[in-house]
Design a protein around this motif. Structure first.
Motif, mmCIF file in Angstrom:
data_model
loop_
_atom_site.group_PDB
_atom_site.id
_atom_site.type_symbol
_atom_site.label_atom_id
_atom_site.label_comp_id
_atom_site.label_asym_id
_atom_site.label_seq_id
_atom_site.Cartn_x
_atom_site.Cartn_y
_atom_site.Cartn_z
ATOM 1 N N SER A 2 14.970 2.075 -9.215
ATOM 2 C CA SER A 2 15.308 3.495 -9.252
ATOM 3 C C SER A 2 16.638 3.751 -8.553
ATOM 4 O O SER A 2 17.123 2.928 -7.779
ATOM 5 C CB SER A 2 14.214 4.315 -8.575
ATOM 6 N N SER A 3 17.221 4.917 -8.830
ATOM 7 C CA SER A 3 18.493 5.259 -8.180
ATOM 8 C C SER A 3 18.307 5.405 -6.677
ATOM 9 O O SER A 3 19.209 5.101 -5.902
ATOM 10 C CB SER A 3 19.076 6.528 -8.784
ATOM 11 N N LEU A 8 19.397 3.074 -1.429
ATOM 12 C CA LEU A 8 18.911 2.498 -0.171
ATOM 13 C C LEU A 8 19.506 1.111 0.046
ATOM 14 O O LEU A 8 19.983 0.790 1.133
ATOM 15 C CB LEU A 8 17.381 2.436 -0.168
ATOM 16 N N ARG A 9 19.501 0.295 -1.005
ATOM 17 C CA ARG A 9 20.047 -1.061 -0.895
ATOM 18 C C ARG A 9 21.554 -1.020 -0.650
ATOM 19 O O ARG A 9 22.091 -1.776 0.150
ATOM 20 C CB ARG A 9 19.743 -1.866 -2.148
ATOM 21 N N GLU A 10 22.265 -0.142 -1.343
ATOM 22 C CA GLU A 10 23.715 -0.126 -1.270
ATOM 23 C C GLU A 10 24.288 0.635 -0.083
ATOM 24 O O GLU A 10 25.397 0.364 0.342
ATOM 25 C CB GLU A 10 24.293 0.446 -2.571
ATOM 26 N N GLN A 11 23.543 1.589 0.462
ATOM 27 C CA GLN A 11 24.107 2.412 1.527
ATOM 28 C C GLN A 11 23.223 2.546 2.755
ATOM 29 O O GLN A 11 23.674 3.061 3.776
ATOM 30 C CB GLN A 11 24.427 3.804 0.974
ATOM 31 N N GLY A 12 21.996 2.099 2.664
ATOM 32 C CA GLY A 12 21.060 2.265 3.774
ATOM 33 C C GLY A 12 21.155 1.160 4.804
ATOM 34 O O GLY A 12 21.860 0.166 4.617
#
Length: 125
Positions: A2-3, A8-12
């Motif tokens: 999901s977006s 979450l993966r890219e910015q968390g």
């Protein structure tokens, strides 16, 4: 995915390594002092866990089909100082301090030749 999961993966702040279909991540090893690229290898979950636990670089050997600690026979281990991940967490950069040559050929780095005029030239020649 999901977006929300992608964001979450890219910015968390969570470390969510994204292993490929073979269960591997690309790991680029650079010298902590000089920034020189020393080697490129692959890590599976076991290699990543062993590296995090011991502080020494472990990889998945595709040719041997097993976990290996860099320098396990030569003594030329890589002490990991920092691990960085790219934006989608499918590649790692290990900043490490080498205890001797990194390449199995005895060269300081596995990248000891450059492409020049269609051929390979060894550094220092």
């Amino acid at each position: 995915m999901s977006s929300r999961e992608t964001a979450l993966r890219e910015q968390g702040p969570a470390f969510l390594p994204k292993f490929d279909a073979a269960g591997l991540l690309t790991a680029v090893v650079v010298d902590s002092r000089s920034g020189e690229v020393l080697m490129v290898a692959y890590m599976d979950e076991a290699a990543l866990a062993a590296t995090l636990e011991t502080g020494f670089a472990h990889f998945h050997s595709r040719s041997r089909g097993r976990l290996w600690k860099k320098g396990e026979s030569s003594g030329h281990v890589l002490s990991v100082d920092e691990i960085r991940t790219d934006c989608d967490q499918d590649a790692l950069v290990l900043r490490a301090t080498p205890a001797g040559p990194t390449c199995h050929t005895g060269a300081r780095s596995c990248f000891y030749r450059r492409l020049e005029s269609g051929g390979l030239v060894r550094d220092g020649t």
